[in-house]
Design a protein around this motif. Structure first.
Motif, PDB file in Angstrom:
ATOM      1  N   ARG A  33      39.802  37.211  48.246  1.00  0.00           N
ATOM      2  CA  ARG A  33      39.030  37.072  46.998  1.00  0.00           C
ATOM      3  C   ARG A  33      38.344  38.381  46.631  1.00  0.00           C
ATOM      4  NH1 ARG A  33      37.785  32.013  49.220  1.00  0.00           N
ATOM      5  NH2 ARG A  33      35.850  32.830  50.095  1.00  0.00           N
ATOM      6  N   ARG A  34      37.790  39.036  47.628  1.00  0.00           N
ATOM      7  CA  ARG A  34      37.075  40.289  47.362  1.00  0.00           C
ATOM      8  C   ARG A  34      38.015  41.374  46.830  1.00  0.00           C
ATOM      9  NH1 ARG A  34      32.420  42.581  51.242  1.00  0.00           N
ATOM     10  NH2 ARG A  34      31.910  44.443  50.039  1.00  0.00           N
ATOM     11  N   PHE A  35      39.167  41.534  47.461  1.00  0.00           N
ATOM     12  CA  PHE A  35      40.121  42.545  47.002  1.00  0.00           C
ATOM     13  C   PHE A  35      40.769  42.124  45.683  1.00  0.00           C
ATOM     14  CE2 PHE A  35      39.528  44.141  51.246  1.00  0.00           C
ATOM     15  CZ  PHE A  35      39.643  45.513  51.092  1.00  0.00           C
ATOM     16  N   ASP A  36      41.017  40.825  45.498  1.00  0.00           N
ATOM     17  CA  ASP A  36      41.552  40.350  44.209  1.00  0.00           C
ATOM     18  C   ASP A  36      40.599  40.713  43.075  1.00  0.00           C
ATOM     19  OD1 ASP A  36      43.873  39.244  45.272  1.00  0.00           O
ATOM     20  OD2 ASP A  36      43.124  37.183  45.245  1.00  0.00           O
ATOM     21  N   THR A  37      39.308  40.489  43.298  1.00  0.00           N
ATOM     22  CA  THR A  37      38.306  40.811  42.277  1.00  0.00           C
ATOM     23  C   THR A  37      38.298  42.309  41.989  1.00  0.00           C
ATOM     24  OG1 THR A  37      36.964  38.905  42.900  1.00  0.00           O
ATOM     25  CG2 THR A  37      35.841  40.690  41.724  1.00  0.00           C
ATOM     26  N   THR A  45      46.902  41.706  42.402  1.00  0.00           N
ATOM     27  CA  THR A  45      46.250  40.933  43.445  1.00  0.00           C
ATOM     28  C   THR A  45      46.305  41.743  44.733  1.00  0.00           C
ATOM     29  OG1 THR A  45      48.257  39.838  44.215  1.00  0.00           O
ATOM     30  CG2 THR A  45      47.030  38.759  42.398  1.00  0.00           C
ATOM     31  N   ASN A  46      45.526  41.323  45.719  1.00  0.00           N
ATOM     32  CA  ASN A  46      45.568  42.026  46.998  1.00  0.00           C
ATOM     33  C   ASN A  46      46.953  41.946  47.628  1.00  0.00           C
ATOM     34  OD1 ASN A  46      45.509  40.118  49.587  1.00  0.00           O
ATOM     35  ND2 ASN A  46      44.441  39.080  47.944  1.00  0.00           N
ATOM     36  N   GLY A  47      47.618  40.817  47.482  1.00  0.00           N
ATOM     37  CA  GLY A  47      48.966  40.663  48.027  1.00  0.00           C
ATOM     38  C   GLY A  47      49.968  41.591  47.353  1.00  0.00           C
ATOM     39  N   GLN A  48      49.857  41.734  46.042  1.00  0.00           N
ATOM     40  CA  GLN A  48      50.737  42.646  45.313  1.00  0.00           C
ATOM     41  C   GLN A  48      50.475  44.094  45.717  1.00  0.00           C
ATOM     42  OE1 GLN A  48      49.662  41.303  41.393  1.00  0.00           O
ATOM     43  NE2 GLN A  48      51.505  40.024  41.218  1.00  0.00           N
ATOM     44  N   PHE A  49      49.194  44.437  45.903  1.00  0.00           N
ATOM     45  CA  PHE A  49      48.854  45.779  46.359  1.00  0.00           C
ATOM     46  C   PHE A  49      49.518  46.053  47.714  1.00  0.00           C
ATOM     47  CE2 PHE A  49      46.262  48.535  49.007  1.00  0.00           C
ATOM     48  CZ  PHE A  49      46.203  49.686  48.234  1.00  0.00           C
TER      49      PHE A  49
END
Length: 149
Positions: A33-37, A45-49
């Protein structure tokens, strides 16, 4: 079902307080959630990153090693690639050595987005590390790597 022994509530509390799996899941969700934000302004999203960063290599990697690195099966990887290919950030190409295989390549646009995301990731990552009460981010990383083997 009525013949099943009741599990005491104290056991529920014990599992809640000690279960490594539960604590890892909760921490993973909070970090996600923190990285998504943090990455939302770039449409990532963090997963895409993480997926795009795993493609940042001198040669486009095959799908298998990328799936292994990200701890996902090939079907999940294929699904995760779809929005990135639609946006023109990742290209899926035939493997020149094995026509049945696929290679994954960051496009110029994907590289530009990843370059813009990196300072955001770094500042968020540094903040998370600074908040660890143990101050031992490297020890935590090593423990997580051990568990994931």
């Amino acid at each position: 079902m009525s013949n099943q022994p009741l599990i005491p509530f104290s056991t529920t509390i014990h599992v809640r307080d000690t279960c490594l799996c539960l604590h890892a899941q909760r921490a993973a969700r909070a970090l996600a959630r923190r990285f998504d934000t943090a990455l939302k302004s770039l449409g990532l999203t963090n997963g895409q990153f993480s997926l795009m960063m795993s493609l940042n290599r001198p040669e486009p990697p095959p799908m298998g090693p990328v799936a292994n690195l990200l701890a996902m099966d090939r079907t999940t990887l294929t699904a995760a690639l779809k929005p990135l290919t639609r946006r023109g950030w990742v290209a899926i190409e035939p493997d020149p050595k094995d026509k049945r295989g696929k290679r994954l390549r960051l496009t110029a646009e994907g590289t530009a987005i990843l370059s813009a995301a990196l300072p955001i990731w770094k500042s968020t990552h540094d903040a998370v590390e600074a908040e660890l009460s143990s101050g031992d981010a490297e020890g935590l990383r090593q423990d997580l790597v051990e568990i994931s083997r």
